[in-house]
Write an enzyme that holds these catalytic residues in place. Structure first.
Site, PDB file in Angstrom:
ATOM      1  NE  ARG A 145      17.371  29.393 -11.499  1.00 23.88           N
ATOM      2  CZ  ARG A 145      17.336  29.900 -10.273  1.00 23.88           C
ATOM      3  NH1 ARG A 145      17.026  31.183 -10.106  1.00 23.88           N
ATOM      4  NH2 ARG A 145      17.603  29.157  -9.221  1.00 23.88           N
ATOM      5  CE  LYS A 169      14.348  27.220 -11.240  1.00 21.28           C
ATOM      6  NZ  LYS A 169      14.856  25.834 -11.120  1.00 21.28           N
ATOM      7  CG  HIS A 240      21.507  26.271 -16.641  1.00 25.49           C
ATOM      8  ND1 HIS A 240      20.597  27.142 -16.074  1.00 25.49           N
ATOM      9  CD2 HIS A 240      21.778  25.358 -15.673  1.00 25.49           C
ATOM     10  CE1 HIS A 240      20.323  26.759 -14.845  1.00 25.49           C
ATOM     11  NE2 HIS A 240      21.025  25.680 -14.569  1.00 25.49           N
ATOM     12  NE  ARG A 243      21.603  28.988 -12.116  1.00 27.12           N
ATOM     13  CZ  ARG A 243      21.261  29.811 -11.123  1.00 27.12           C
ATOM     14  NH1 ARG A 243      21.442  31.109 -11.250  1.00 27.12           N
ATOM     15  NH2 ARG A 243      20.735  29.340 -10.011  1.00 27.12           N
ATOM     16  CG  HIS A 266      21.147  27.138  -5.780  1.00 27.48           C
ATOM     17  ND1 HIS A 266      22.433  26.673  -5.931  1.00 27.48           N
ATOM     18  CD2 HIS A 266      20.606  27.133  -7.029  1.00 27.48           C
ATOM     19  CE1 HIS A 266      22.668  26.412  -7.208  1.00 27.48           C
ATOM     20  NE2 HIS A 266      21.582  26.685  -7.890  1.00 27.48           N
ATOM     21  CE1 TYR A 275      27.717  25.085 -10.863  1.00 25.19           C
ATOM     22  CE2 TYR A 275      26.488  25.574  -8.871  1.00 25.19           C
ATOM     23  CZ  TYR A 275      26.567  25.517 -10.244  1.00 25.19           C
ATOM     24  OH  TYR A 275      25.485  25.884 -11.002  1.00 25.19           O
TER      25      TYR A 275
END
Length: 295
Positions: A145, A169, A240, A243, A266, A275
């Site tokens: 990211r 994150k 992004h 990404r 994730h 995706y």
């Protein structure tokens, strides 16, 4: 109780500054609504009907469903916290459901334009040119990211294992393999940085600005937008998008979905499954073009 909740997610949950700001904004808006509409000072006294009326009012203002769902998630976390602290006896969010949203197919760059960008476009052989190419190669080559790239430190780069350690994150670390050519580019960039700034360069972070200090998000966005504009007509040209491109190309080349999930950082497979829509569309196109019974 709102201030206690915010302290809880900041110090115990250790959520990011952006998430904390979003939670605070959502709860401030909710409190203002309760005070104006119901003369209610304490959100812990709100009922299901009052919460639902706020959600309806948000929808009526034209706020998109994704943003409304984020606010619902904020309230769900807040009232869950109150319930655990025994500040309330029942959770008013139990009957509240998230709004149904249509899944957006991620925007990505096709393989050929990316090959053209990274193999054929001439980047200046100096600090800025090597820095810009490294930014593109890292975003596309690792799928990290924007915030992760900006926060990437020299100590996170393992030249022996050919990996980088990324802080994602919720302060979770993940290790991502990096191809050898990218590490050669990192070494070239480091040499150019030494020539450009010497001892004045920031000694901690990998990607630096034109002034030799830690890069900032807008700089990265400008670099990506400028160079993607050379090879694609996509309206959206952001970090992004690279990404999304990384993940889509991996999946198209046969990578396991669970592996892609781990590489992207994730927390659940559901986030990675967006995706598969792109891949299915590609398979349908191939079928329609080649199969005798197609169409």
């Amino acid at each position: 109780m709102v201030s206690l909740f915010l302290e809880h997610i900041r110090y115990e949950k250790r959520l990011s500054h952006h998430t904390l700001t979003a939670y605070r904004t959502d709860l401030d808006q909710f409190q203002t609504y309760l005070k104006n509409q119901y003369e209610l000072e304490q959100p812990e006294q709100a009922t299901f009907q009052q919460i639902r009326s706020w959600i309806v009012s948000l929808v009526e203002t034209g706020l998109d469903k994704t943003s409304v769902n984020r606010k619902i998630a904020t309230l769900r976390s807040f009232y869950g916290f109150l319930l655990r602290r025994k500040a309330i006896e029942t959770d008013p969010m139990l009957k509240v459901s998230a709004l149904k949203t249509s899944k957006k197919v991620p925007v990505f760059v096709e393989e050929k334009p990316m090959e053209t960008l990274l193999d054929d476009v001439d980047f200046p052989d100096d600090f800025k040119g090597l820095r810009d190419k490294l930014v593109l190669e890292l975003l596309y080559g690792t799928g990290i990211r924007l915030a992760e790239l900006v926060g990437l430190k020299l100590a996170d780069v393992n030249l022996y294992e050919k990996t980088i350690t990324v802080l994602g994150k919720r302060n979770k670390h993940r290790i991502i393999p990096v191809p050898n050519p990218l590490f050669l580019l990192i070494q070239q960039y480091q040499q150019a940085k030494e020539i450009e700034f010497g001892a004045k360069a920031d000694p901690v972070y990998l990607i630096l600005s034109d002034q030799g200090v830690k890069a900032y998000p807008v700089l990265i966005q400008r670099i990506v937008k400028r160079y993607l504009g050379l090879v694609t007509t996509l309206e959206k040209k952001s970090p992004h998008v690279l990404r999304h491109t990384y993940a889509t190309h991996l999946l198209n080349r046969g990578a396991d979905l669970n592996a892609i999930k781990d590489l992207l950082g994730h927390s659940s497979l559901a986030a990675t499954q967006i995706y598969t829509h792109t891949t299915i569309d590609k398979l349908k196109k191939a079928y329609n073009q080649a199969h005798p019974k197609a169409g």
